[in-house]
Design a protein around this motif. Structure first.
Motif, PDB file in Angstrom:
ATOM      1  N   GLU A  14      46.105  42.443  38.915  1.00  0.00           N
ATOM      2  CA  GLU A  14      46.709  41.137  38.652  1.00  0.00           C
ATOM      3  C   GLU A  14      46.455  40.148  39.777  1.00  0.00           C
ATOM      4  O   GLU A  14      46.689  38.941  39.608  1.00  0.00           O
ATOM      5  CB  GLU A  14      48.213  41.305  38.426  1.00  0.00           C
ATOM      6  N   LEU A  15      45.955  40.622  40.914  1.00  0.00           N
ATOM      7  CA  LEU A  15      45.638  39.723  42.015  1.00  0.00           C
ATOM      8  C   LEU A  15      44.523  38.750  41.645  1.00  0.00           C
ATOM      9  O   LEU A  15      44.364  37.707  42.265  1.00  0.00           O
ATOM     10  CB  LEU A  15      45.235  40.532  43.256  1.00  0.00           C
ATOM     11  N   ARG A  16      43.742  39.101  40.623  1.00  0.00           N
ATOM     12  CA  ARG A  16      42.652  38.233  40.177  1.00  0.00           C
ATOM     13  C   ARG A  16      42.999  37.514  38.870  1.00  0.00           C
ATOM     14  O   ARG A  16      42.105  37.074  38.159  1.00  0.00           O
ATOM     15  CB  ARG A  16      41.379  39.058  39.971  1.00  0.00           C
ATOM     16  N   TRP A  17      44.264  37.395  38.569  1.00  0.00           N
ATOM     17  CA  TRP A  17      44.666  36.823  37.289  1.00  0.00           C
ATOM     18  C   TRP A  17      44.053  35.440  37.051  1.00  0.00           C
ATOM     19  O   TRP A  17      43.478  35.179  35.993  1.00  0.00           O
ATOM     20  CB  TRP A  17      46.192  36.748  37.204  1.00  0.00           C
ATOM     21  N   ASP A  18      44.187  34.560  38.016  1.00  0.00           N
ATOM     22  CA  ASP A  18      43.646  33.205  37.837  1.00  0.00           C
ATOM     23  C   ASP A  18      42.130  33.219  37.689  1.00  0.00           C
ATOM     24  O   ASP A  18      41.566  32.471  36.873  1.00  0.00           O
ATOM     25  CB  ASP A  18      44.050  32.314  39.015  1.00  0.00           C
TER      26      ASP A  18
END
Length: 315
Positions: A14-18
């Motif tokens: 989720e750290l790369r969600w954006d």
């Protein structure tokens, strides 16, 4: 007639969600349109649920869990098996496709001899390019590098962040090998190299075409511009190359690397020595360090039958 394209994007954190959202949006904005976007979530139930909620109203996006072994190879294979398009394209979850990406890709498939098309991955630095990092080693951050072609030409293999292959050929090869490739943050690689070599085994004479107009912008995170990551990535590249050499033979596994080592890297060192005022000495030193560590990883990997299983990662 324009072939249909399924675009596979694999995500695990989720750290790369954006970034992931931007990657999907860049595909949905293409002309011609992709047939579908397959968002494959690798062993992260929370991310899977969040992505399914986010894209429940988008008919072109299918969110699926990795149904194979944990890691990028298994996630990509899940996408291949689920794909309905004639062409399967792969885009990293932290890369954004430029507006002409899909158009540049599909035009080449009018030639039946073309088995796959790959393109350029340009780095999107967190601030500015590190002075010490030689452009010949931009593969360390998953991007195109000095030494690659600058015009449309046939190549041995593609950069995994930006590649496509015919679905029927992928089916015949059996997809990506689970013995190779990234798992989470461990920077192993070369799964696309090994796959592309097998493509030519199952279809002799097949053309793998590189087109720099098929461009993506690949985000480089701050942790990947540190010397520690550079060393780890080079070492694991060597390990990965050893696995590929064990599977397909050293001649096939290192054909491009020999030319790169003999022709590209010496020029990089000389250029660095001639430009000390702009950090050239640091870049020359980084070239020598990267080559030495990659060679060390390769030699260590060749001593073992299965580097991933028997050699602890360099953390």
């Amino acid at each position: 007639m324009t072939p249909s394209v399924s675009v596979v994007i694999c995500a695990y954190t989720e750290l790369r969600w954006d970034d992931m959202r931007a990657a999907v949006a860049s595909v949905l904005a293409q002309t011609p349109r992709a047939h579908e976007v397959l968002l494959i979530i690798d062993n992260n139930p929370e991310l899977l649920a969040r992505a399914r909620t986010s894209y429940c109203a988008e008919p072109l996006v299918r969110v699926l869990p990795n149904a194979q072994a944990k890691g990028l190879s298994g996630a990509r294979n899940t996408g291949i098996l689920a794909a309905r398009g004639e062409i399967v394209a792969f885009l990293d979850d932290d890369a954004g496709a430029e507006s002409e990406w899909l158009a540049a890709m599909v035009g080449h498939y009018a030639d039946g001899a073309v088995a796959g098309v790959g393109g350029r991955a340009e780095p999107r630095w967190p601030q500015e390019r590190p002075t010490w990092l030689p452009a010949e080693f931009d593969w360390v951050v998953g991007c195109s590098y000095v030494g690659q072609p600058t015009s449309v030409t046939g190549v041995r293999n593609f950069i995994g962040a930006n590649m496509s292959l015919r679905r029927d050929i992928l089916a015949r090869t059996g997809g990506f090998s689970h013995e190779i490739g990234r798992i989470g943050t461990v920077p192993l690689g070369c799964e696309e190299t090994e796959l592309c070599i097998r493509v030519r085994d199952v279809q002799p004479g097949a053309t793998l075409l590189y087109d720099p107009a098929m461009r993506v912008r690949h985000r480089v995170t701050p942790d990947r511009i540190r010397l520690r990551y550079f060393v780890r990535r080079c070492y694991h590249e060597g390990l990965s190359k050893a696995v590929v050499a064990g599977r397909v033979g050293a001649d096939a596994a290192l054909s491009s690397e020999r030319d790169y080592t003999r022709r590209v890297l010496p020029r990089a060192v000389l250029r660095g020595l001639r430009t000390p005022a702009s950090g050239g000495l640091l870049r020359a030193a980084a070239v020598l360090l990267g080559l030495a560590v990659t060679t060390l990883g390769y030699l260590r990997g060749r001593l073992r039958a299965h580097p991933r299983q028997r050699i602890a990662p360099w953390n």
